[in-house]
Write an enzyme that holds these catalytic residues in place. Structure first.
Site, PDB file in Angstrom:
ATOM      1  NE  ARG A  37      33.747 -83.889 -38.099  1.00 31.89           N
ATOM      2  CZ  ARG A  37      34.120 -83.696 -39.355  1.00 31.89           C
ATOM      3  NH1 ARG A  37      33.708 -82.617 -40.005  1.00 31.89           N
ATOM      4  NH2 ARG A  37      34.910 -84.557 -39.962  1.00 31.89           N
ATOM      5  CE  LYS A  52      50.464 -76.421 -43.239  1.00 38.31           C
ATOM      6  NZ  LYS A  52      49.143 -75.832 -43.483  1.00 38.31           N
ATOM      7  N   GLY A 185      44.636 -71.477 -55.104  1.00 36.46           N
ATOM      8  CA  GLY A 185      44.644 -70.640 -53.900  1.00 36.46           C
ATOM      9  C   GLY A 185      45.589 -71.248 -52.872  1.00 36.46           C
ATOM     10  CD  GLU A 206      43.136 -69.701 -59.673  1.00 31.43           C
ATOM     11  OE1 GLU A 206      43.173 -70.416 -58.658  1.00 31.43           O
ATOM     12  OE2 GLU A 206      42.194 -68.921 -59.916  1.00 31.43           O
ATOM     13  CG  ASP A 313      37.122 -70.565 -41.478  1.00 35.07           C
ATOM     14  OD1 ASP A 313      37.965 -69.754 -41.055  1.00 35.07           O
ATOM     15  OD2 ASP A 313      37.429 -71.649 -42.021  1.00 35.07           O
ATOM     16  CG  HIS A 452      75.610 -63.280 -38.959  1.00 36.63           C
ATOM     17  ND1 HIS A 452      75.142 -63.245 -40.255  1.00 36.63           N
ATOM     18  CD2 HIS A 452      76.837 -63.859 -39.007  1.00 36.63           C
ATOM     19  CE1 HIS A 452      76.061 -63.776 -41.042  1.00 36.63           C
ATOM     20  NE2 HIS A 452      77.090 -64.157 -40.325  1.00 36.63           N
TER      21      HIS A 452
END
Ligand code: NAI
Length: 474
Positions: A37, A52, A185, A206, A313, A452
């Site tokens: 792919r 995202k 999840g 869930e 995975d 800061h």
């Protein structure tokens, strides 16, 4: 059939496989990458990057819609921001453009490193040989990086057209007005954050007693509160029984507290985990051993067959893009004999310092052990906390509900884990991962001067808090 011979053949061009291929080539190995792919895998094409991109717009929309006036924003000619809307066509096009650009970047890197890219499906013919379309590839080393695919559950109606997995949601042509998400999840919670930021109705079903199961309880509780405040309905300890079609909408029937209940949405999102893509690889011919469907590997990512590695995975170790890339680098180092401190040793993956991130709004990021894990292990420990409500930059960013929590060894000061809910948490967690990797103590983290005003000051404050010496907290 063409015959290709190489030092390393990588199956799968996701963040595990393509990074492994690049590193093998950098280390002087003749490398072949087989991908059927697009390059970039799930992360780039159907996961991290597209979600995202959508979330970035959702956050802007949410902030302008709900805080625009307070932020001092006005559209010229409009008295308020009520006319603010979402052009989903433009947003989807932007998502595709970003994905395409990054994909072209990877293609350029692969070409630039003289890696042979074979755009076919790889099938094992033997432990050192794979077939890929018309090619027969013989390799001293083979790395299996074929990834995973969305899982489903065998309930009636799971295959109805209103039911989408994460791939399907990312291909939607418009924003649904409502969604029922099965599974609280990482994927379920990210989609809940996305759609609720766009002002859409979201219900999560869930099965377990908590969403984001496995994360520190402080994170689960805080995120549950934030999502509920945004109108997300969360049903925990709820088991999906069936999905029906209610005039084109999805009707989810579930069991909760002994009762049968219903929730409906324009779409139903199935986010109940991912399963390894082992089916079409002809793994039997490789000799590699599977355990609960995942390929068994050691810390060097070696399978049980010499010369065959597995990463990403498909190993079931860590289902994260950056984890897969890290595994890819370790496998490449071992292939090239370049692993270990003095080179020539064996490289090992350090799972304990791989951060996990959830791209909600605000973000979640964690590394190391949870407080429950530390407690159960009997290690003496201390915790330090700092609330986002006391951090100037978080207030400026309208995100006062988060925190930084650090867990340390009670005697040695070793950093055992950190859990953050805050804006830019996912950018900040790398600092703590680096400190843990360098075996820095909590004193060294506390002594590190943080700029800061930034959100990252919360890390320093939480580190001071471990010793009860946080100046900005009573
Ligand atoms: P997951 O394993 O994180 O969550 C699946 C949830 O579904 C669990 O809480 C489970 O209890 C629930 N569930 C299972 N069967 C159910 C049922 N019948 N009824 C109700 N709830 C049920 O899997 P998820 O969210 O699909 O993500 C897959 C993988 O992708 C994860 O390992 C994750 O780490 C990875 N991922 C990581 C991202 C990130 O790092 N930001 C983003 C997206 C995915």
């Amino acid at each position: 059939m063409g015959d290709l011979r190489c030092d390393a053949a990588i199956i799968g061009g996701g963040p595990g496989g393509y990074v492994c291929a690049l590193r093998c080539a950098q280390l002087g190995k003749k490398t072949v990458l087989v991908e059927n792919r697009e390059l970039g895998g799930t992360c780039l094409n159907r996961g991290c990057i597209p979600t995202k991109t959508l979330l970035h717009t959702a956050e802007l929309y949410d902030e302008i819609k709900n805080h625009g006036r307070e932020l001092g924003l006005l559209f010229k000619g409009a008295e308020n921001l009520d006319g603010l809307g979402v052009d989903y066509d433009a947003l989807a096009a932007r998502k595709d453009r970003i994905t395409e650009k990054l994909r072209r970047g990877i293609e350029g890197l692969i070409r630039g490193r003289q890696i042979t890219l074979v755009r076919e499906t790889a099938v094992f013919l033997g432990p050192q040989t794979i077939g890929a379309g018309g090619d027969r590839i013989t390799a001293r080393n083979i790395v299996i990086a074929a990834g995973s695919e969305p899982a489903s559950i065998p309930v009636p109606g799971a295959d109805l057209p209103v039911v989408f997995n994460s791939d399907g949601v990312l291909s939607l042509k418009s924003l649904p007005e409502s969604a029922v998400i099965i599974g609280g999840g990482v994927i379920g919670v990210e989609f809940a954050a996305l759609f609720s930021s766009f002002g859409k109705k979201v219900t999560i079903i869930e099965m377990l007693p908590n969403i984001l199961n496995g994360m520190d309880n402080s994170v689960c509780e805080t995120m549950t509160g934030i999502l509920k405040k945004r109108g997300v309905e969360i049903h925990r300890g709820a088991k999906l029984l069936e999905i029906g079609d209610l005039s084109g909408k999805g009707l989810c029937v579930y069991e909760e507290g002994g009762g049968r209940k219903e929730a409906s949405g324009e779409i139903v999102i199935m986010a109940v985990g991912r399963r390894p893509s082992t089916k079409s690889l002809g793994l039997q011919a490789s000799g590699a051993v599977l355990e609960r469907g995942y390929i068994t590997v050691d810390e060097g990512l070696r399978t049980t067959v010499p010369g065959i590695y597995a990463i990403g995975d498909i190993t079931g170790k860590v289902q994260l893009a950056h984890g897969a890339s890290a595994q890819g680098l370790v496998a490449a180092a071992n292939i090239a004999g370049e692993g270990g401190a003095g080179r020539g040793g064996a490289a090992k993956i350090r799972y304990g310092v791989i951060p996990a991130c959830v791209y909600t709004n605000p973000e979640i990021a964690c590394v190391g052990l949870t407080e429950t894990q530390v407690k159960e292990s009997g290690i003496p420990y201390k915790t330090g906390n700092f609330p986002a409500a006391a951090n100037g930059r978080s207030l400026i960013m309208n995100a006062s509900e988060g925190f930084v929590k650090i867990i340390t060894h009670g005697e040695t000061g070793e950093i055992l884990g950190a859990h953050i809910v805050a804006p830019r948490a996912t950018d900040m967690i790398g600092e703590i991962a680096a400190a843990m990797r360098a075996e820095a103590t909590i004193e060294e983290l506390a002594d590190t001067v943080h700029p800061h005003p930034t959100v990252s000051e919360m890390i320093m404050e939480a580190a001071h808090d471990v010793e009860g010496l946080c100046c900005h907290k009573l």
